[in-house]
Design a protein around this motif. Sequence first.
Motif, PDB file in Angstrom:
ATOM      1  N   TYR A 108      43.812  32.060  27.953  1.00 45.91           N
ATOM      2  CA  TYR A 108      44.450  32.976  26.998  1.00 45.91           C
ATOM      3  C   TYR A 108      45.543  33.798  27.677  1.00 45.91           C
ATOM      4  CZ  TYR A 108      41.918  33.054  22.490  1.00 45.91           C
ATOM      5  OH  TYR A 108      41.438  32.781  21.234  1.00 45.91           O
ATOM      6  N   LEU A 109      45.228  34.344  28.861  1.00 47.54           N
ATOM      7  CA  LEU A 109      46.186  35.214  29.553  1.00 47.54           C
ATOM      8  C   LEU A 109      47.427  34.426  29.951  1.00 47.54           C
ATOM      9  CD1 LEU A 109      43.683  37.366  31.632  1.00 47.54           C
ATOM     10  CD2 LEU A 109      45.157  38.180  29.768  1.00 47.54           C
ATOM     11  N   ALA A 110      47.238  33.202  30.460  1.00 45.23           N
ATOM     12  CA  ALA A 110      48.377  32.378  30.871  1.00 45.23           C
ATOM     13  C   ALA A 110      49.253  32.043  29.662  1.00 45.23           C
ATOM     14  CB  ALA A 110      47.876  31.098  31.542  1.00 45.23           C
ATOM     15  N   ARG A 111      48.608  31.674  28.550  1.00 40.38           N
ATOM     16  CA  ARG A 111      49.370  31.337  27.337  1.00 40.38           C
ATOM     17  C   ARG A 111      50.127  32.534  26.780  1.00 40.38           C
ATOM     18  NH1 ARG A 111      47.634  26.798  23.703  1.00 40.38           N
ATOM     19  NH2 ARG A 111      46.646  25.310  25.089  1.00 40.38           N
ATOM     20  N   SER A 112      49.544  33.742  26.958  1.00 40.10           N
ATOM     21  CA  SER A 112      50.158  34.944  26.389  1.00 40.10           C
ATOM     22  C   SER A 112      51.196  35.560  27.313  1.00 40.10           C
ATOM     23  CB  SER A 112      49.077  35.979  26.076  1.00 40.10           C
ATOM     24  OG  SER A 112      48.033  35.397  25.343  1.00 40.10           O
ATOM     25  N   GLY A 113      51.402  34.967  28.504  1.00 37.07           N
ATOM     26  CA  GLY A 113      52.446  35.462  29.399  1.00 37.07           C
ATOM     27  C   GLY A 113      52.001  36.571  30.325  1.00 37.07           C
ATOM     28  N   PHE A 114      50.779  36.477  30.812  1.00 41.10           N
ATOM     29  CA  PHE A 114      50.281  37.456  31.785  1.00 41.10           C
ATOM     30  C   PHE A 114      49.937  36.768  33.105  1.00 41.10           C
ATOM     31  CE2 PHE A 114      49.090  39.464  27.709  1.00 41.10           C
ATOM     32  CZ  PHE A 114      49.691  40.701  27.873  1.00 41.10           C
ATOM     33  N   ASP A 115      50.320  37.422  34.223  1.00 47.63           N
ATOM     34  CA  ASP A 115      49.869  36.999  35.552  1.00 47.63           C
ATOM     35  C   ASP A 115      48.688  37.873  35.941  1.00 47.63           C
ATOM     36  OD1 ASP A 115      51.758  35.077  35.929  1.00 47.63           O
ATOM     37  OD2 ASP A 115      53.132  36.380  37.058  1.00 47.63           O
ATOM     38  N   ILE A 116      47.616  37.250  36.434  1.00 45.85           N
ATOM     39  CA  ILE A 116      46.452  38.022  36.853  1.00 45.85           C
ATOM     40  C   ILE A 116      46.695  38.541  38.274  1.00 45.85           C
ATOM     41  CG2 ILE A 116      43.974  37.909  37.340  1.00 45.85           C
ATOM     42  CD1 ILE A 116      43.819  35.637  35.221  1.00 45.85           C
ATOM     43  N   LEU A 117      46.580  39.875  38.453  1.00 47.85           N
ATOM     44  CA  LEU A 117      46.775  40.483  39.777  1.00 47.85           C
ATOM     45  C   LEU A 117      45.445  40.661  40.509  1.00 47.85           C
ATOM     46  CD1 LEU A 117      49.217  43.385  38.804  1.00 47.85           C
ATOM     47  CD2 LEU A 117      49.837  41.127  39.689  1.00 47.85           C
ATOM     48  N   ALA A 118      44.397  40.946  39.744  1.00 49.70           N
ATOM     49  CA  ALA A 118      43.076  41.193  40.353  1.00 49.70           C
ATOM     50  C   ALA A 118      41.991  40.981  39.306  1.00 49.70           C
ATOM     51  CB  ALA A 118      43.012  42.626  40.887  1.00 49.70           C
ATOM     52  N   ILE A 119      40.821  40.578  39.784  1.00 46.86           N
ATOM     53  CA  ILE A 119      39.674  40.338  38.893  1.00 46.86           C
ATOM     54  C   ILE A 119      38.508  41.182  39.380  1.00 46.86           C
ATOM     55  CG2 ILE A 119      37.970  38.595  38.151  1.00 46.86           C
ATOM     56  CD1 ILE A 119      40.165  36.535  38.140  1.00 46.86           C
ATOM     57  N   ASP A 120      37.792  41.776  38.422  1.00 43.60           N
ATOM     58  CA  ASP A 120      36.636  42.610  38.754  1.00 43.60           C
ATOM     59  C   ASP A 120      35.398  42.055  38.053  1.00 43.60           C
ATOM     60  OD1 ASP A 120      35.036  44.717  39.603  1.00 43.60           O
ATOM     61  OD2 ASP A 120      35.595  45.995  37.911  1.00 43.60           O
ATOM     62  N   CYS A 121      34.486  41.467  38.827  1.00 40.14           N
ATOM     63  CA  CYS A 121      33.198  41.073  38.264  1.00 40.14           C
ATOM     64  C   CYS A 121      32.346  42.332  38.302  1.00 40.14           C
ATOM     65  CB  CYS A 121      32.556  39.961  39.090  1.00 40.14           C
ATOM     66  SG  CYS A 121      33.529  38.450  39.041  1.00 40.14           S
ATOM     67  N   ALA A 122      32.071  42.897  37.121  1.00 45.03           N
ATOM     68  CA  ALA A 122      31.439  44.219  37.042  1.00 45.03           C
ATOM     69  C   ALA A 122      30.032  44.196  37.635  1.00 45.03           C
ATOM     70  CB  ALA A 122      31.398  44.694  35.598  1.00 45.03           C
ATOM     71  N   ALA A 123      29.538  45.403  37.952  1.00 41.89           N
ATOM     72  CA  ALA A 123      28.234  45.542  38.609  1.00 41.89           C
ATOM     73  C   ALA A 123      27.108  44.955  37.762  1.00 41.89           C
ATOM     74  CB  ALA A 123      27.961  47.020  38.897  1.00 41.89           C
ATOM     75  N   ASP A 124      27.303  44.903  36.432  1.00 39.93           N
ATOM     76  CA  ASP A 124      26.251  44.355  35.556  1.00 39.93           C
ATOM     77  C   ASP A 124      26.247  42.819  35.535  1.00 39.93           C
ATOM     78  OD1 ASP A 124      28.453  43.674  33.991  1.00 39.93           O
ATOM     79  OD2 ASP A 124      28.010  45.101  32.395  1.00 39.93           O
ATOM     80  N   HIS A 125      27.205  42.210  36.229  1.00 44.29           N
ATOM     81  CA  HIS A 125      27.329  40.743  36.301  1.00 44.29           C
ATOM     82  C   HIS A 125      27.487  40.105  34.921  1.00 44.29           C
ATOM     83  CE1 HIS A 125      25.144  40.716  40.454  1.00 44.29           C
ATOM     84  NE2 HIS A 125      26.268  41.402  40.455  1.00 44.29           N
ATOM     85  N   LEU A 126      27.885  40.911  33.941  1.00 45.36           N
ATOM     86  CA  LEU A 126      28.054  40.409  32.575  1.00 45.36           C
ATOM     87  C   LEU A 126      29.520  40.546  32.141  1.00 45.36           C
ATOM     88  CD1 LEU A 126      26.450  39.313  30.132  1.00 45.36           C
ATOM     89  CD2 LEU A 126      26.114  41.678  29.393  1.00 45.36           C
ATOM     90  N   HIS A 127      30.146  41.643  32.529  1.00 49.49           N
ATOM     91  CA  HIS A 127      31.550  41.874  32.178  1.00 49.49           C
ATOM     92  C   HIS A 127      32.457  41.370  33.301  1.00 49.49           C
ATOM     93  CE1 HIS A 127      29.565  44.707  29.462  1.00 49.49           C
ATOM     94  NE2 HIS A 127      30.627  44.574  28.699  1.00 49.49           N
ATOM     95  N   ILE A 128      33.618  40.822  32.930  1.00 46.73           N
ATOM     96  CA  ILE A 128      34.641  40.461  33.912  1.00 46.73           C
ATOM     97  C   ILE A 128      35.938  41.143  33.474  1.00 46.73           C
ATOM     98  CG2 ILE A 128      35.856  38.607  35.128  1.00 46.73           C
ATOM     99  CD1 ILE A 128      33.690  36.671  34.230  1.00 46.73           C
ATOM    100  N   GLY A 129      36.577  41.856  34.406  1.00 45.12           N
ATOM    101  CA  GLY A 129      37.824  42.562  34.105  1.00 45.12           C
ATOM    102  C   GLY A 129      39.007  41.881  34.765  1.00 45.12           C
ATOM    103  N   TYR A 130      40.155  41.926  34.089  1.00 42.53           N
ATOM    104  CA  TYR A 130      41.385  41.294  34.593  1.00 42.53           C
ATOM    105  C   TYR A 130      42.491  42.331  34.567  1.00 42.53           C
ATOM    106  CZ  TYR A 130      38.692  37.153  33.386  1.00 42.53           C
ATOM    107  OH  TYR A 130      37.694  36.215  33.279  1.00 42.53           O
ATOM    108  N   LEU A 131      43.130  42.535  35.712  1.00 39.72           N
ATOM    109  CA  LEU A 131      44.303  43.398  35.756  1.00 39.72           C
ATOM    110  C   LEU A 131      45.523  42.482  35.842  1.00 39.72           C
ATOM    111  CD1 LEU A 131      45.268  46.302  35.747  1.00 39.72           C
ATOM    112  CD2 LEU A 131      45.202  46.255  38.252  1.00 39.72           C
ATOM    113  N   CYS A 132      46.449  42.665  34.912  1.00 41.15           N
ATOM    114  CA  CYS A 132      47.545  41.705  34.747  1.00 41.15           C
ATOM    115  C   CYS A 132      48.898  42.399  34.728  1.00 41.15           C
ATOM    116  CB  CYS A 132      47.413  40.959  33.422  1.00 41.15           C
ATOM    117  SG  CYS A 132      45.808  40.202  33.166  1.00 41.15           S
TER     118      CYS A 132
END
Length: 308
Positions: free
Chosen positions: A253-277
């Motif tokens: 989705y991010l690649a198609r929408s024109g975003f480059d991923i700078l960093a990824i955060d696998c949250a402490a709960d191991h359920l959420h994943i965050g993307y800084l773009c």
Amino acid sequence: MGAKIGSEARQERIAALGYDYAAKPVRRTLRCNLCGGDRFATLAHRDRYGYPAKADGCLRCGLVFLNPAMTGDAYAEFYTNVYRPLVSAYHGRLIDAESIQDEQRDYASARADFIEPRIRERSCKTLLDVGGSTGVVAHVMKERFDLLATVIDPAPLEIEVARAFGLKTVTGFVEEYDAGGATYDFIVLCQTVDHLLDVSLSLSKIRNLLSGEGLFFVDIVDFRAAYRRNGSVEKAVKIDHPFYLTDETMRAYLARSGFDILAIDCAADHLHIGYLCAPGRHDSNALPDPQFVKDQWREIRAIQNPLP
Ligand SMILES: [Zn+2]
């Protein structure tokens, strides 16, 4: 025995809300929102609350979504009257615009730590929090990074709380938001992408609202982690989430929408994943690896039919 009584009590609390999901207006999707594919597999016929919600998976890209899903008007009514009482009934404790604030403050502070190194490199002045709820996250970001903050959310009660924080507020969905040509240096879509009615449209709208040197943060509930953890697809499906993202589908989705991923955060709960773009090139053909799609089907079939 205790667990059974607990789940019966939960079903009684949910039934007491009298929300007639089956009677709500819905629309059926014929094209996958991510890849445009038109071959789906139905994976679930009921959600974790017991509502007759069907979830389909796209056979081409592996995206999972409610199909049919309620219309925008039906969701607007859901967020106004039903969402927080339903989540409260499910968990057996009061969850409302006031009580979620402590949890949201901790959440925001952890996300701010993750974003801080990148935002300090830039001169970000404005923040748009899409699906910003009561404004707690926007308020934490505003204070930490000295930003002028705007919150957009469809729930009027939550927007009222955000306004009390002194934030600029917009009641509605980002898909319909008219910013009057304004752009933002920092946009966050926190614990919201799975609630959107059209992820593709929202991401392209956000891309257009982001300034050239801007940053975008989005996080998902990893559907793969959710069904593995629950040992069930039905228990990972809920009517409040029209979409079920995984690391693979979100990256596409991010690649198609024109975003480059700078960093990824696998949250402490191991359920959420965050993307800084950051804004990047549109890769309009990006797809998850076909092996991922195969693995996902295999895992879901194994969970639905465990060996004795
Ligand atoms: Zn697809």
